[in-house]
Design an enzyme around this catalytic site. Structure first.
Site, PDB file in Angstrom:
ATOM      1  N   GLY A  28      45.473  29.133  47.107  1.00  0.00           N
ATOM      2  CA  GLY A  28      45.763  28.712  48.482  1.00  0.00           C
ATOM      3  C   GLY A  28      46.072  27.222  48.555  1.00  0.00           C
ATOM      4  NE  ARG A  71      42.315  38.524  35.251  1.00  0.00           N
ATOM      5  CZ  ARG A  71      42.903  38.850  34.115  1.00  0.00           C
ATOM      6  NH1 ARG A  71      42.273  39.600  33.232  1.00  0.00           N
ATOM      7  NH2 ARG A  71      44.110  38.424  33.867  1.00  0.00           N
ATOM      8  CG  HIS A 114      49.752  41.572  38.353  1.00  0.00           C
ATOM      9  ND1 HIS A 114      50.555  40.834  37.511  1.00  0.00           N
ATOM     10  CD2 HIS A 114      48.774  40.722  38.765  1.00  0.00           C
ATOM     11  CE1 HIS A 114      50.078  39.598  37.434  1.00  0.00           C
ATOM     12  NE2 HIS A 114      49.003  39.515  38.180  1.00  0.00           N
ATOM     13  CG  ASN A 142      38.885  40.930  45.404  1.00  0.00           C
ATOM     14  OD1 ASN A 142      38.011  40.230  45.918  1.00  0.00           O
ATOM     15  ND2 ASN A 142      39.553  40.555  44.326  1.00  0.00           N
ATOM     16  N   GLY A 165      41.373  28.844  48.356  1.00  0.00           N
ATOM     17  CA  GLY A 165      40.827  28.523  47.032  1.00  0.00           C
ATOM     18  C   GLY A 165      41.910  27.890  46.170  1.00  0.00           C
ATOM     19  CG  ASP A 209      38.209  30.293  52.485  1.00  0.00           C
ATOM     20  OD1 ASP A 209      37.102  30.853  52.366  1.00  0.00           O
ATOM     21  OD2 ASP A 209      38.992  30.120  51.535  1.00  0.00           O
ATOM     22  CB  THR A 218      43.658  39.625  46.863  1.00  0.00           C
ATOM     23  OG1 THR A 218      43.708  38.538  47.775  1.00  0.00           O
ATOM     24  CG2 THR A 218      42.210  39.987  46.555  1.00  0.00           C
ATOM     25  CG  ASN A 219      44.940  40.259  40.619  1.00  0.00           C
ATOM     26  OD1 ASN A 219      45.929  41.003  40.668  1.00  0.00           O
ATOM     27  ND2 ASN A 219      44.995  39.034  40.128  1.00  0.00           N
TER      28      ASN A 219
HETATM   29  N1  APR Z   1      38.173  35.842  54.269  1.00  0.00           N
HETATM   30  C1  APR Z   1      38.814  34.667  53.993  1.00  0.00           C
HETATM   31  N2  APR Z   1      38.684  34.041  52.795  1.00  0.00           N
HETATM   32  C2  APR Z   1      37.893  34.608  51.879  1.00  0.00           C
HETATM   33  C3  APR Z   1      37.213  35.819  52.104  1.00  0.00           C
HETATM   34  C4  APR Z   1      37.368  36.440  53.369  1.00  0.00           C
HETATM   35  N3  APR Z   1      36.766  37.596  53.674  1.00  0.00           N
HETATM   36  N4  APR Z   1      36.508  36.126  50.972  1.00  0.00           N
HETATM   37  C5  APR Z   1      36.759  35.147  50.073  1.00  0.00           C
HETATM   38  N5  APR Z   1      37.580  34.225  50.620  1.00  0.00           N
HETATM   39  C6  APR Z   1      38.104  32.989  50.024  1.00  0.00           C
HETATM   40  C7  APR Z   1      37.075  32.249  49.176  1.00  0.00           C
HETATM   41  O1  APR Z   1      36.119  31.546  49.984  1.00  0.00           O
HETATM   42  C8  APR Z   1      37.960  31.322  48.363  1.00  0.00           C
HETATM   43  O2  APR Z   1      38.176  30.083  49.007  1.00  0.00           O
HETATM   44  O3  APR Z   1      39.142  33.271  49.122  1.00  0.00           O
HETATM   45  C9  APR Z   1      39.298  32.116  48.286  1.00  0.00           C
HETATM   46  C10 APR Z   1      39.636  32.581  46.885  1.00  0.00           C
HETATM   47  O4  APR Z   1      39.882  31.451  46.131  1.00  0.00           O
HETATM   48  P1  APR Z   1      39.506  31.346  44.575  1.00  0.00           P
HETATM   49  O5  APR Z   1      38.142  31.913  44.359  1.00  0.00           O
HETATM   50  O6  APR Z   1      39.769  29.959  44.123  1.00  0.00           O
HETATM   51  O7  APR Z   1      40.554  32.373  43.903  1.00  0.00           O
HETATM   52  P2  APR Z   1      42.084  32.098  43.509  1.00  0.00           P
HETATM   53  O8  APR Z   1      42.151  31.566  42.119  1.00  0.00           O
HETATM   54  O9  APR Z   1      42.763  31.362  44.596  1.00  0.00           O
HETATM   55  O10 APR Z   1      42.617  33.602  43.438  1.00  0.00           O
HETATM   56  C11 APR Z   1      42.635  34.401  44.594  1.00  0.00           C
HETATM   57  O11 APR Z   1      44.361  35.863  43.797  1.00  0.00           O
HETATM   58  O12 APR Z   1      45.435  36.039  41.726  1.00  0.00           O
HETATM   59  C12 APR Z   1      44.395  36.528  42.540  1.00  0.00           C
HETATM   60  O13 APR Z   1      42.753  37.318  40.967  1.00  0.00           O
HETATM   61  C13 APR Z   1      43.038  36.334  41.930  1.00  0.00           C
HETATM   62  O14 APR Z   1      41.906  37.824  43.451  1.00  0.00           O
HETATM   63  C14 APR Z   1      42.159  36.460  43.141  1.00  0.00           C
HETATM   64  C15 APR Z   1      43.007  35.835  44.237  1.00  0.00           C
END
Ligand code: APR
Length: 312
Positions: A17, A87, A180, A100, A14, A36, A124-125
């Site tokens: 990443g 969030r 955090h 999460n 996401g 992903d 992840t938070n």
């Molecule tokens: N396996 C692999 N990827 C997954 C899974 C899973 N089971 N569940 C969700 N994802 C992927 C989503 O498809 C998405 O591409 O995780 C990615 C998360 O990306 P975003 O929604 O853009 O979140 P992002 O801003 O990158 O933050 C990720 O880090 O700082 C923390 O609070 C934030 O918990 C969040 C995490």
């Protein structure tokens, strides 16, 4: 066949990443594998191709692949986990706890099977609790499980001090301990600009404002964005931690790590100063805290224990 000899796996392609894939490419650090969910792989392949098109301009040769198959993370030296839900405005990091947790449990099993020797960094938070879940589910030693907290929070603390004093952020040094979340502890007495204590540069009121802004910086960004949460600064802070590991830098970076008695905290991931080098999280550094700081740390510990109890 990649030109790179080392591999970094990104679980979650996401916002954070993809920012990480860009930063790893710009520094030519390693081959990148992004894992992903199956439905996300094509859009991530598109983003990966866009980043790889940097190669001729930047003179780098990083290969990025996107997949839903964890077998492809085999031999990764580092696994960075950002998978999960960020969030939305009005949510706290703890509101992500239940959802999460399931993501991290399933990711931990896969990482343990396919990259059992990797150094794992989580963002992840709520990150402290997610580290605890990853550590328990994967069976990884505590030296190889670390969460993004102080690197990001003290980075923000440094930025706000630099903005107020109008000195370079590079010369600002400080530390943030604790969970955090909004109860984190920006240690104002450790903050200096080029070695000069900030108390001689800023008023007490201004320092309090900076502390408050640091504690809520993530929320400030979430509210302004309207969709998603911060991703550039988290990715940059993760890169500092990963580079410390890859190049054995022995950096002292406050991070979420497993305390087993240090600072009076037992069996809990929480942000404390630690050394990151080729051994992973090599040691926790115990500094003397004032009574007030120790009370605040205890309060953070209680919040994290409540999180764990909620999940049991
Ligand atoms: N396996 C692999 N990827 C997954 C899974 C899973 N089971 N569940 C969700 N994802 C992927 C989503 O498809 C998405 O591409 O995780 C990615 C998360 O990306 P975003 O929604 O853009 O979140 P992002 O801003 O990158 O933050 C990720 O880090 O700082 C923390 O609070 C934030 O918990 C969040 C995490």
């Amino acid at each position: 066949m990649s030109l790179q000899s080392r591999k970094i796996a990104l679980v979650g392609g996401g916002q954070i990443g993809i920012a990480l894939a860009l930063m790893i490419t710009q520094k030519d650090h390693a081959e990148v594998v992004i894992v992903d969910l199956p439905g996300m792989v094509d859009p991530i392949k598109g983003k990966a191709l866009d980043i790889m098109a940097l190669r001729p301009h930047a003179g780098v040769d990083v290969e990025i692949t996107a997949t839903s198959d964890y077998a492809e993370i085999a031999d990764a030296e580092v696994v960075i986990i950002t998978a999960g839900i960020p969030r939305k405005a009005g949510m706290s990091r703890n509101d992500l706890l239940e959802i999460n947790k399931g993501v991290i449990e399933s990711v931990a099993k896969q990482v343990a099977e396919h990259a059992p020797n990797a150094f794992v960094v989580l963002s992840t938070n709520p990150v402290d609790t997610m580290c605890q879940i990853f550590h328990k589910t994967s069976g990884f030693p505590k030296e190889r499980v670390i969460g993004l907290s102080g690197a990001l929070d003290s980075g923000r603390f440094r930025l706000f001090i630099a903005m107020e004093t109008r000195f370079s952020a590079k010369d600002v040094s400080c530390m943030v301990m604790g969970g955090h979340g909004p109860a984190m502890i920006p240690l104002t007495r450790t903050a200096t600009v080029g070695g000069i204590p900030i108390q001689t540069l800023l008023s007490e009121e201004k320092i309090e404002e900076i502390v408050d802004r640091t504690r809520h910086a993530g929320t400030e960004i979430v509210q302004l964005l309207g969709h998603g949460s911060a991703y550039i600064s988290p990715a940059s802070a993760i890169m500092e931690m990963v580079e410390a590991y890859l190049y054995d830098k022995k950096r002292l970076i406050s991070s979420s790590v497993l305390c087993e008695g240090e600072y009076g905290i037992d069996d809990c991931f929480i942000g404390v100063p630690c050394v990151i080098g080729s051994g992973g999280m090599e040691r926790i550094v115990e500094m003397e805290l004032t009574e007030g700081e120790q009370t605040q740390l205890q309060h953070n510990y209680e919040i994290l224990q409540e999180n764990l109890e909620k999940l049991e």
